[in-house]
Design a protein around this motif. Sequence first.
Motif, PDB file in Angstrom:
ATOM      1  N   GLN A  86       0.864  -1.175   0.113  1.00 45.76           N
ATOM      2  CA  GLN A  86      -0.072   0.061  -0.250  1.00 45.76           C
ATOM      3  C   GLN A  86       1.146   1.027   0.125  1.00 45.76           C
ATOM      4  OE1 GLN A  86      -3.058   0.184  -0.198  1.00 45.76           O
ATOM      5  NE2 GLN A  86      -2.256  -2.280  -0.565  1.00 45.76           N
ATOM      6  N   ASP A  87       0.516   2.526  -0.255  1.00 44.78           N
ATOM      7  CA  ASP A  87       0.718   3.651  -0.537  1.00 44.78           C
ATOM      8  C   ASP A  87       1.783   3.633   0.626  1.00 44.78           C
ATOM      9  OD1 ASP A  87       0.569   4.041  -3.114  1.00 44.78           O
ATOM     10  OD2 ASP A  87      -1.570   4.691  -2.731  1.00 44.78           O
ATOM     11  N   ARG A 138       8.850   3.212  -2.293  1.00 47.46           N
ATOM     12  CA  ARG A 138       7.835   4.169  -2.254  1.00 47.46           C
ATOM     13  C   ARG A 138       8.755   5.209  -3.121  1.00 47.46           C
ATOM     14  NH1 ARG A 138       9.432   3.647   3.492  1.00 47.46           N
ATOM     15  NH2 ARG A 138      11.228   5.124   3.332  1.00 47.46           N
ATOM     16  N   PHE A 186       6.745   3.973  -5.907  1.00 44.58           N
ATOM     17  CA  PHE A 186       5.523   4.470  -6.653  1.00 44.58           C
ATOM     18  C   PHE A 186       5.075   6.829  -7.005  1.00 44.58           C
ATOM     19  CE2 PHE A 186       2.874   1.078  -3.335  1.00 44.58           C
ATOM     20  CZ  PHE A 186       3.929  -0.391  -4.631  1.00 44.58           C
ATOM     21  N   TRP A 187       6.520   6.755  -6.276  1.00 48.89           N
ATOM     22  CA  TRP A 187       5.622   8.363  -6.248  1.00 48.89           C
ATOM     23  C   TRP A 187       5.905   8.928  -8.436  1.00 48.89           C
ATOM     24  CZ3 TRP A 187       9.687  11.368  -8.333  1.00 48.89           C
ATOM     25  CH2 TRP A 187       8.952  13.099  -8.172  1.00 48.89           C
ATOM     26  N   ARG A 215       3.098   7.583  -9.671  1.00 52.54           N
ATOM     27  CA  ARG A 215       1.871   8.260  -9.858  1.00 52.54           C
ATOM     28  C   ARG A 215       1.838   9.710 -10.822  1.00 52.54           C
ATOM     29  NH1 ARG A 215       1.890   6.228  -4.877  1.00 52.54           N
ATOM     30  NH2 ARG A 215       2.783   8.180  -3.821  1.00 52.54           N
ATOM     31  N   GLN A 252      -1.693   7.405 -11.122  1.00 57.14           N
ATOM     32  CA  GLN A 252      -2.236   6.101  -9.962  1.00 57.14           C
ATOM     33  C   GLN A 252      -0.793   4.668  -9.948  1.00 57.14           C
ATOM     34  OE1 GLN A 252      -5.571   3.638 -10.581  1.00 57.14           O
ATOM     35  NE2 GLN A 252      -5.172   3.074 -13.201  1.00 57.14           N
ATOM     36  N   VAL A 253      -0.590   4.155  -9.228  1.00 57.16           N
ATOM     37  CA  VAL A 253       0.246   3.031  -9.055  1.00 57.16           C
ATOM     38  C   VAL A 253      -0.556   1.619  -9.599  1.00 57.16           C
ATOM     39  CG1 VAL A 253       1.823   1.914  -7.431  1.00 57.16           C
ATOM     40  CG2 VAL A 253       1.842   4.086  -7.418  1.00 57.16           C
ATOM     41  N   ARG A 263       2.110  -3.376  -7.256  1.00 59.44           N
ATOM     42  CA  ARG A 263       2.017  -3.183  -6.328  1.00 59.44           C
ATOM     43  C   ARG A 263       2.182  -4.853  -5.552  1.00 59.44           C
ATOM     44  NH1 ARG A 263      -0.506   1.000  -3.866  1.00 59.44           N
ATOM     45  NH2 ARG A 263      -1.830   2.436  -4.802  1.00 59.44           N
TER      46      ARG A 263
END
Length: 79
Positions: A7-8, A16, A19-20, A23, A28-29, A34
């Motif tokens: 999860q975020d 992290r 994911f950034w 996005r 979105q991821v 994930r």
Amino acid sequence: MRIPGVQDGHGPLIVRLAFWRLRSIWGQVLEPTRIYALVPRLMMAFGKVLRAVEKPRKLPLELKSLAMARVAIRVGCPF
């Protein structure tokens, strides 16, 4: 039952940061990322494969098609 992905705001720093970045690109991821992020080394290796396949000047078309088919077979993609 589905495997819960990372999860975020969770996971190692590299996850992290990835994911950034995703996005900022996609808004979105995506769920597969994930799942790959459960094993950060796998996520980074998969990212390298995608970057290599996306650059058509660096790979001949035949090799690009072969790599895409090989990855699809490896992950069980029906396409």
